[in-house]
Design an enzyme around this catalytic site. Structure first.
Site, short mmCIF file in Angstrom:
data_model
loop_
_atom_site.label_atom_id
_atom_site.label_comp_id
_atom_site.label_asym_id
_atom_site.label_seq_id
_atom_site.Cartn_x
_atom_site.Cartn_y
_atom_site.Cartn_z
N LYS A 89 -4.23 9.48 -7.42
CA LYS A 89 -4.74 8.10 -7.38
C LYS A 89 -6.25 8.01 -7.53
O LYS A 89 -6.78 7.05 -8.07
CB LYS A 89 -4.32 7.41 -6.08
N GLU A 111 -5.28 -3.87 -2.88
CA GLU A 111 -4.07 -4.05 -2.08
C GLU A 111 -3.53 -2.66 -1.78
O GLU A 111 -3.76 -1.73 -2.55
CB GLU A 111 -3.03 -4.86 -2.86
N SER A 377 2.28 15.18 -8.29
CA SER A 377 1.38 14.04 -8.08
C SER A 377 0.61 14.07 -6.76
O SER A 377 -0.50 13.56 -6.69
CB SER A 377 2.16 12.73 -8.20
C1 LIG Z 1 1.22 6.44 -5.06
C2 LIG Z 1 1.90 7.70 -5.38
C3 LIG Z 1 2.92 7.78 -6.35
C4 LIG Z 1 3.46 6.57 -7.05
O1 LIG Z 1 2.55 5.85 -7.83
P1 LIG Z 1 2.52 5.92 -9.41
O2 LIG Z 1 1.60 4.83 -9.81
O3 LIG Z 1 3.92 5.71 -9.91
O4 LIG Z 1 2.03 7.26 -9.79
C5 LIG Z 1 3.46 9.02 -6.66
N1 LIG Z 1 3.06 10.14 -6.02
C6 LIG Z 1 2.10 10.12 -5.08
C7 LIG Z 1 1.71 11.39 -4.41
C8 LIG Z 1 1.50 8.90 -4.72
O5 LIG Z 1 0.55 8.89 -3.77
#
Ligand SMILES: *Cc1c(COP(=O)(O)O)cnc(C)c1O
Length: 393
Positions: A89, A111, A377
């Site tokens: 993020k 938000e 992610s």
């Molecule tokens: C917020 C988050 C997501 C989901 O958000 P996307 O916009 O779909 O990427 C996925 N993995 C992690 C670790 C997150 O913090």
């Protein structure tokens, strides 16, 4: 068929900017300037420098040997979990804070649902010394105390949204109301590839550093820029958009998007938006969203807070509808099991969102000589309590 946004802000039939008239000047200012600003040399230089020295990029592309042996294919992990603040993020919030500065804004609003985007936003506001206000549903504030504490330490003001279901969608409404009342000095940092044009495109471009790095990292390790498959989880869709971006028009690369099936797609408790959703408008964009027959948005459910968004970004709606990407839905149980497998086999505890992407390795066959990149992610520290309760650790 093209998969990038067109001039009007559409991906196929999805996207656009369906906003109240009073918001038009804010969004229009951004739309007119974002590409120009992003292409300026001093912007690119500052963005790249911060990604390197502050975020810690490039994130490694790690060949996961034991995972590869288990699934009899070549598995690489793109380590967004190693970024500062523990997920992808921050790539977006760094980009947007620099954008806000170039637009002459001195106040940031955001938000947040689970608090991850709020923390990533508060982080870059602290970095730049800019005022930060985060709207968060009252229920989420109670559920996500550690992230509320982080935001406060970082100097942000957390304002509870007390209307409706007191969760993410209500926090979003409050943020929009704030922006309407403060059009000149304030920039609204949206946390995923959602919202009115140009947000989905701008956020995808900031996150596209993920696939940009993957290309040269694969070239170094495999002698080709192209994997056979890229797998990523989808909440709003930003980490997937970043991991897919430079492969969108290369149909030799199979794109695999993974949504949260929650307790199962037929149980009424899920967040599998593409499969269950219908066309509609949410937060300024025409996309697929989960709604009742008379158009009320249904409350999504997933064990992972980052995936329980009732819509999906317009790019992903287009990837689904056009068949360009393969979509899977993974249940809570399948994700939790995949999170445990990665921990045991590679010594990496993933975020539960990410564990949904990993679960596809269990569900679908890959060829022995294929290259499969999973976008890791985020890391699992924030989810430790959920792991503890689920596995009775
Ligand atoms: C917020 C988050 C997501 C989901 O958000 P996307 O916009 O779909 O990427 C996925 N993995 C992690 C670790 C997150 O913090």
């Amino acid at each position: 068929m093209g998969f990038n946004v067109n001039e009007k802000g559409y991906y196929g039939e999805f996207g656009g900017a369906f906003i109240p008239e009073m918001l038009y000047p804010n969004v229009e200012e951004l739309r007119k300037n974002y590409l120009d600003i992003m292409s300026q040399e001093d912007f690119k230089k500052e963005f790249q420098q911060l990604l390197k020295d502050y975020v810690g990029r490039p994130s490694p592309l790690y060949f996961a040997k034991r995972l590869s042996e288990k699934y009899n294919t070549k598995v690489y992990l793109k380590r967004e979990d190693l970024n500062h603040t523990g997920a992808h993020k921050v790539n977006n919030t760094i980009g947007q804070i620099l954008m806000a500065k170039r637009l002459g804004k001195n106040r940031i609003i955001a938000e947040t649902g689970a608090g991850q985007h709020g923390v990533a936003t508060a982080t870059v506001c602290a970095l730049m010394g800019i005022e930060c206000i985060v709207y968060m549903g009252e229920i989420d504030i109670a559920r996500q105390a550690p992230n509320v504490a982080r935001m406060k330490m970082l100097g942000a003001k957390v304002i509870p949204a007390t209307s409706g279901s007191k969760t993410l969608k209500d926090a979003t409404n409050e943020a929009i109301r704030d922006w309407i009342n403060n059009p000149v000095e304030t920039h609204y940092i949206i946390g995923s590839v959602v919202g009115p044009h140009p947000y989905p495109d701008m956020v995808a471009r900031f996150q596209s550093v993920i696939s940009e790095e993957m290309k040269w990292q694969l070239m170094e390790q495999e002698g080709t820029e192209n994997p056979n498959h890229v797998i990523a989880c989808v909440g709003g869709g930003s980490n997937a958009a970043g991991a897919f971006y430079h492969y969108l028009d290369n149909e030799n690369v199979n794109l695999i998007a993974v949504e949260a099936a929650g307790k199962g797609i037929d149980t009424g408790e899920s967040a599998a938006t593409s499969v269950l959703g219908h066309e509609g408008i949410i937060h300024g964009s025409r996309t697929l969203l989960m709604q009742t027959d008379d158009g009320q948005i249904t409350e999504p459910y997933s064990i992972s807070a980052g995936l329980d968004y009732p819509g999906v970004g317009p790019l992903h709606a287009h990837l689904y509808k056009s068949g360009r990407a393969e979509f899977h839905s993974i249940t809570d149980d399948e994700a939790m099991s995949a999170g445990m497998i990665l921990s045991k086999l590679e010594g990496i505890i993933p975020a539960i969102e990410t564990a949904h992407a990993l679960a596809v390795l269990e569900k679908r066959e890959f060829q022995e000589n294929e290259i499969v990149v999973v976008n890791l992610s985020g890391r699992g520290d924030k989810d430790l309590n959920t792991y503890i309760n689920y596995f009775k650790l």
